[in-house]
Motif scaffolding. Structure first.
Motif, PDB file in Angstrom:
ATOM      1  N   ILE A   1     -11.468  62.655 -29.208  1.00 12.73           N
ATOM      2  CA  ILE A   1     -11.713  64.066 -28.737  1.00 12.73           C
ATOM      3  C   ILE A   1     -11.225  65.229 -29.600  1.00 12.73           C
ATOM      4  O   ILE A   1     -11.530  66.280 -29.323  1.00 12.73           O
ATOM      5  CB  ILE A   1     -10.999  64.371 -27.330  1.00 12.73           C
ATOM      6  CG1 ILE A   1      -9.543  64.436 -27.475  1.00 12.73           C
ATOM      7  CG2 ILE A   1     -11.731  63.362 -26.251  1.00 12.73           C
ATOM      8  CD1 ILE A   1      -8.884  64.884 -26.019  1.00 12.73           C
TER       9      ILE A   1
ATOM     10  N   ASN B   1      -3.199  48.087 -28.433  1.00 13.05           N
ATOM     11  CA  ASN B   1      -3.627  48.836 -27.440  1.00 13.05           C
ATOM     12  C   ASN B   1      -2.744  49.158 -26.548  1.00 13.05           C
ATOM     13  O   ASN B   1      -2.404  48.378 -25.517  1.00 13.05           O
ATOM     14  CB  ASN B   1      -4.974  48.293 -26.878  1.00 13.05           C
ATOM     15  CG  ASN B   1      -5.484  49.430 -25.897  1.00 13.05           C
ATOM     16  OD1 ASN B   1      -5.116  50.146 -25.331  1.00 13.05           O
ATOM     17  ND2 ASN B   1      -6.702  48.829 -25.273  1.00 13.05           N
ATOM     18  N   SER B   2      -1.916  50.351 -26.604  1.00 12.25           N
ATOM     19  CA  SER B   2      -0.645  50.530 -25.627  1.00 12.25           C
ATOM     20  C   SER B   2      -1.294  51.602 -24.615  1.00 12.25           C
ATOM     21  O   SER B   2      -0.893  51.324 -23.438  1.00 12.25           O
ATOM     22  CB  SER B   2       0.412  51.283 -26.330  1.00 12.25           C
ATOM     23  OG  SER B   2      -0.146  52.150 -27.164  1.00 12.25           O
TER      24      SER B   2
ATOM     25  N   GLY C   1      -5.786  60.476 -27.747  1.00 16.49           N
ATOM     26  CA  GLY C   1      -5.405  59.089 -28.079  1.00 16.49           C
ATOM     27  C   GLY C   1      -3.695  58.848 -28.177  1.00 16.49           C
ATOM     28  O   GLY C   1      -3.429  57.569 -28.005  1.00 16.49           O
TER      29      GLY C   1
ATOM     30  N   ARG D   1      -8.509  72.980 -26.297  1.00 16.67           N
ATOM     31  CA  ARG D   1      -7.137  72.870 -26.581  1.00 16.67           C
ATOM     32  C   ARG D   1      -6.299  73.757 -25.685  1.00 16.67           C
ATOM     33  O   ARG D   1      -6.341  74.891 -25.556  1.00 16.67           O
ATOM     34  CB  ARG D   1      -7.031  73.444 -28.231  1.00 16.67           C
ATOM     35  CG  ARG D   1      -5.984  72.541 -28.829  1.00 16.67           C
ATOM     36  CD  ARG D   1      -6.549  72.907 -30.450  1.00 16.67           C
ATOM     37  NE  ARG D   1      -6.767  71.904 -30.940  1.00 16.67           N
ATOM     38  CZ  ARG D   1      -5.954  70.775 -31.549  1.00 16.67           C
ATOM     39  NH1 ARG D   1      -4.737  70.791 -31.093  1.00 16.67           N
ATOM     40  NH2 ARG D   1      -6.340  69.524 -31.898  1.00 16.67           N
TER      41      ARG D   1
ATOM     42  N   GLU E   1      -9.667  50.936 -33.966  1.00 21.62           N
ATOM     43  CA  GLU E   1      -8.498  50.338 -34.564  1.00 21.62           C
ATOM     44  C   GLU E   1      -7.593  49.618 -33.475  1.00 21.62           C
ATOM     45  O   GLU E   1      -6.755  48.807 -33.728  1.00 21.62           O
ATOM     46  CB  GLU E   1      -7.393  51.495 -35.007  1.00 21.62           C
ATOM     47  CG  GLU E   1      -6.944  52.383 -34.016  1.00 21.62           C
ATOM     48  CD  GLU E   1      -7.598  53.733 -33.473  1.00 21.62           C
ATOM     49  OE1 GLU E   1      -9.035  53.387 -33.256  1.00 21.62           O
ATOM     50  OE2 GLU E   1      -7.358  54.670 -32.822  1.00 21.62           O
TER      51      GLU E   1
HETATM   52  N1  LIG Z   1      -7.968  68.007 -38.167  1.00 19.86           N
HETATM   53  C1  LIG Z   1      -7.166  67.638 -37.033  1.00 19.86           C
HETATM   54  N2  LIG Z   1      -6.681  66.576 -36.863  1.00 19.86           N
HETATM   55  C2  LIG Z   1      -6.122  66.293 -35.624  1.00 19.86           C
HETATM   56  C3  LIG Z   1      -5.976  67.538 -34.592  1.00 19.86           C
HETATM   57  C4  LIG Z   1      -6.375  68.687 -35.102  1.00 19.86           C
HETATM   58  O1  LIG Z   1      -6.071  69.828 -34.589  1.00 19.86           O
HETATM   59  N3  LIG Z   1      -7.003  68.716 -36.246  1.00 19.86           N
HETATM   60  N4  LIG Z   1      -5.020  67.206 -33.564  1.00 19.86           N
HETATM   61  C5  LIG Z   1      -4.198  66.241 -33.595  1.00 19.86           C
HETATM   62  C6  LIG Z   1      -3.778  65.992 -32.337  1.00 19.86           C
HETATM   63  S1  LIG Z   1      -2.268  67.101 -31.918  1.00 19.86           S
HETATM   64  C7  LIG Z   1      -3.819  65.003 -31.515  1.00 19.86           C
HETATM   65  S2  LIG Z   1      -2.926  64.635 -29.971  1.00 19.86           S
HETATM   66  C8  LIG Z   1      -5.011  63.851 -31.885  1.00 19.86           C
HETATM   67  C9  LIG Z   1      -5.693  63.549 -30.994  1.00 19.86           C
HETATM   68  O2  LIG Z   1      -6.970  62.703 -31.376  1.00 19.86           O
HETATM   69  P1  LIG Z   1      -7.868  61.995 -30.299  1.00 19.86           P
HETATM   70  O3  LIG Z   1      -7.583  62.193 -29.096  1.00 19.86           O
HETATM   71  O4  LIG Z   1      -9.164  62.181 -31.056  1.00 19.86           O
HETATM   72  O5  LIG Z   1      -7.266  60.433 -30.650  1.00 19.86           O
HETATM   73  P2  LIG Z   1      -7.691  59.358 -31.868  1.00 19.86           P
HETATM   74  O6  LIG Z   1      -7.854  60.161 -32.980  1.00 19.86           O
HETATM   75  O7  LIG Z   1      -8.627  58.523 -31.133  1.00 19.86           O
HETATM   76  O8  LIG Z   1      -6.146  58.671 -31.839  1.00 19.86           O
HETATM   77  C10 LIG Z   1      -5.120  59.409 -32.076  1.00 19.86           C
HETATM   78  C11 LIG Z   1      -3.861  58.521 -32.265  1.00 19.86           C
HETATM   79  O9  LIG Z   1      -3.570  57.725 -31.159  1.00 19.86           O
HETATM   80  C12 LIG Z   1      -3.897  56.386 -31.553  1.00 19.86           C
HETATM   81  N5  LIG Z   1      -4.617  55.387 -30.266  1.00 19.86           N
HETATM   82  C13 LIG Z   1      -5.551  56.101 -29.839  1.00 19.86           C
HETATM   83  N6  LIG Z   1      -5.963  55.078 -28.714  1.00 19.86           N
HETATM   84  C14 LIG Z   1      -4.766  54.314 -28.833  1.00 19.86           C
HETATM   85  C15 LIG Z   1      -4.721  53.247 -27.844  1.00 19.86           C
HETATM   86  N7  LIG Z   1      -5.464  52.886 -26.742  1.00 19.86           N
HETATM   87  N8  LIG Z   1      -3.389  52.584 -27.959  1.00 19.86           N
HETATM   88  C16 LIG Z   1      -2.389  52.983 -28.956  1.00 19.86           C
HETATM   89  N9  LIG Z   1      -2.743  53.967 -29.799  1.00 19.86           N
HETATM   90  C17 LIG Z   1      -3.982  54.766 -29.725  1.00 19.86           C
HETATM   91  C18 LIG Z   1      -4.799  56.268 -32.624  1.00 19.86           C
HETATM   92  O10 LIG Z   1      -4.638  55.085 -33.352  1.00 19.86           O
HETATM   93  C19 LIG Z   1      -4.382  57.440 -33.369  1.00 19.86           C
HETATM   94  O11 LIG Z   1      -3.138  57.343 -34.242  1.00 19.86           O
HETATM   95  O12 LIG Z   1      -5.455  64.352 -32.889  1.00 19.86           O
HETATM   96  C20 LIG Z   1      -4.662  64.862 -34.218  1.00 19.86           C
HETATM   97  N10 LIG Z   1      -5.604  65.136 -35.359  1.00 19.86           N
END
Ligand SMILES: Nc1nc2c(c(=O)[nH]1)N[C@H]1C(S)=C(S)[C@@H](COP(=O)(O)OP(=O)(O)OC[C@H]3O[C@@H](n4cnc5c(N)ncnc54)[C@H](O)[C@@H]3O)O[C@H]1N2
Ligand code: MOO
Length: 401
Positions: A255, A206-207, A300, A276, A189
């Motif tokens: 992750i 991409n922040s 993320g 976690r 994304e």
């Molecule tokens: N079913 C579940 N879903 C989620 C859980 C869970 O326990 N069960 N935990 C939530 C939590 S808390 C978090 S924190 C996130 C962590 O998810 P990820 O590390 O896999 O990250 P992504 O899914 O890739 O992204 C999360 C969010 O951040 C935005 N993002 C990612 N990279 C960037 C960037 N470089 N710049 C700006 N924004 C970024 C991405 O678009 C997503 O919105 O998981 C929850 N879900």
């Protein structure tokens, strides 16, 4: 597990190494080892006042109110003139005092003009009853003796330390080599370049990349940047491309529990473990090692990624467990309830009273302008005004305007 326990798990020595840099370029660098004075400060007996250096005979004579003959003049930076017994020599602040001097009498205690040619004689009035030691003479080594440790290794060099080293005549200084930190942000994304299709669904700016690159630079390290989509082959190619040039790799995103967790799918079971931590935000975390290089995997979400950097990356990079990095502060703000899911973090500013005051919310933008991160223990714990709390100071970036 709480964040402090996680910090202990990921702890490990990063390569150090040192390099010698010109003193003028050393600001912000970490001193590699203790610096010991090789020269005394001051290096020669120095006058602390503009006035007249008198030997003990001349001093005794001056006390009677009788005139004392002036035989020479020593501006700062000039060779001292000998005092003939019972006479005086004019000296300026910072000048080398003649060997026979017993004291320097400030010009205000004499009848001499402050400027112009030296007078033939001076008379002195108003001297203190007793003169302790060599009055107004800074003796050799009075400030610093040869062998004194003047700046401690491990210290970040600021203006005072650089001034101290310069005072000792040092022109170069041995500092720790800067850490090189790889940063790979992941996600299909993410906009491919700054400004590209910004905020046009389903693409987002991409922040994490500029944010964590800034955090790495602020920590005194050198960022090596990478970006990957959600394809494991692409991610591993970016990671393996960075490994030879870095001391540590941080990744963001991919992750958690989704169907396309690229970091997890690429490294779990071979190089990294995923856990976690009982904290909000930044609960999902991972750590590992590939090709001998330590890996830290942050969530993320930008606020989770930022908190993870301050909590975990800086602990690893500084070699100090998170538990030892919290500082004490007095809380002055409204009642703050702990989060049911674990430790939470609130941006705070330090007030003029020295207490910490919370921002209204804890969005990413609320951390901009904050002085520190407040640790709020999990519910049922809560914080009320007057409580002694734990804060992690945010590194200052300077006062320029
Ligand atoms: N079913 C579940 N879903 C989620 C859980 C869970 O326990 N069960 N935990 C939530 C939590 S808390 C978090 S924190 C996130 C962590 O998810 P990820 O590390 O896999 O990250 P992504 O899914 O890739 O992204 C999360 C969010 O951040 C935005 N993002 C990612 N990279 C960037 C960037 N470089 N710049 C700006 N924004 C970024 C991405 O678009 C997503 O919105 O998981 C929850 N879900
Ligand atoms: O742990 Mo996540 O970073 O709270 O949203």
């Amino acid at each position: 597990m709480d964040p402090e326990a996680y910090s202990r798990i990921i702890a490990g020595a990063l390569p150090v190494g040192s390099e010698t840099v010109p003193l003028a370029e050393a600001v912000g660098r970490i001193l590699a080892h203790d610096v010991v004075a090789r020269e005394p400060i001051p290096a020669f007996a120095t006058s602390a006042m503009d006035g007249y250096a008198l030997d003990s005979r001349a001093l005794a004579r001056a006390r009677t109110g009788a005139p004392v003959t002036v035989v020479g003049d020593v501006p700062a930076g000039h060779r001292p003139v000998d005092i003939a017994p019972g006479t005086a020599v004019r000296v300026m602040t910072g000048a080398a005092v003649p060997a026979g001097a017993a004291a320097v009498v400030p010009v205000e205690f004499t009848d001499a003009a402050r400027t112009g040619e030296i007078p033939e004689t001076i008379t002195v009035a108003g001297l203190p009853e007793t003169i302790v030691g060599r009055w107004n003479i800074r003796d050799v080594g009075e400030d610093t003796a040869v062998g004194d440790i003047v700046v401690l290794g491990g210290q970040r060099l600021g203006a005072a330390a650089i001034g101290t080293l310069a005072t000792l005549g040092e022109t170069t200084v041995e500092v720790r080599r800067r850490l090189r930190v790889g940063l790979i942000v992941t996600g299909d994304e993410l906009a491919p370049a700054p400004g590209a299709a910004t905020a046009t669904a389903p693409i987002i700016p991409n922040s994490n990349l500029p944010m964590l690159a800034a955090a790495i630079v602020t920590a005194g390290a050198i960022p090596h940047l990478g970006t990957s989509g959600d394809d494991p082959a692409e991610f591993l190619a970016v990671l393996d491309g960075l490994l030879p040039d870095v001391d540590l790799v941080i990744t963001t995103g991919g992750i958690s529990a989704g169907a396309f967790e690229v970091v997890r799918a690429s490294l779990e079971g071979t190089d990294s473990e995923f856990v976690r931590v009982r904290q909000r935000p930044g609960g999902p975390q991972g750590f590992g090692r590939r090709g001998g290089v330590p890996l830290l995997h942050f969530p993320g979400t930008p606020s989770g990624a930022l908190l993870s950097f301050h909590l975990f990356a800086l602990s690893l990079m500084s070699g100090t467990d998170l538990a030892a990095r919290w500082q004490r502060a007095v809380y002055a703000g409204p009642y703050l309830a702990g989060h049911v899911k674990g430790v939470s973090f609130v941006p705070v500013t330090v007030s003029v009273e020295g207490t910490v005051v919370p921002a209204e919310r804890a969005r990413l933008r609320d951390f901009a302008g904050a002085d520190a991160i407040l640790r709020v223990s999990a519910a049922p714990a809560a914080i009320t005004a007057g409580d002694l709390v734990q804060v992690l100071p945010l590194p200052a970036t300077g006062l320029e305007r």
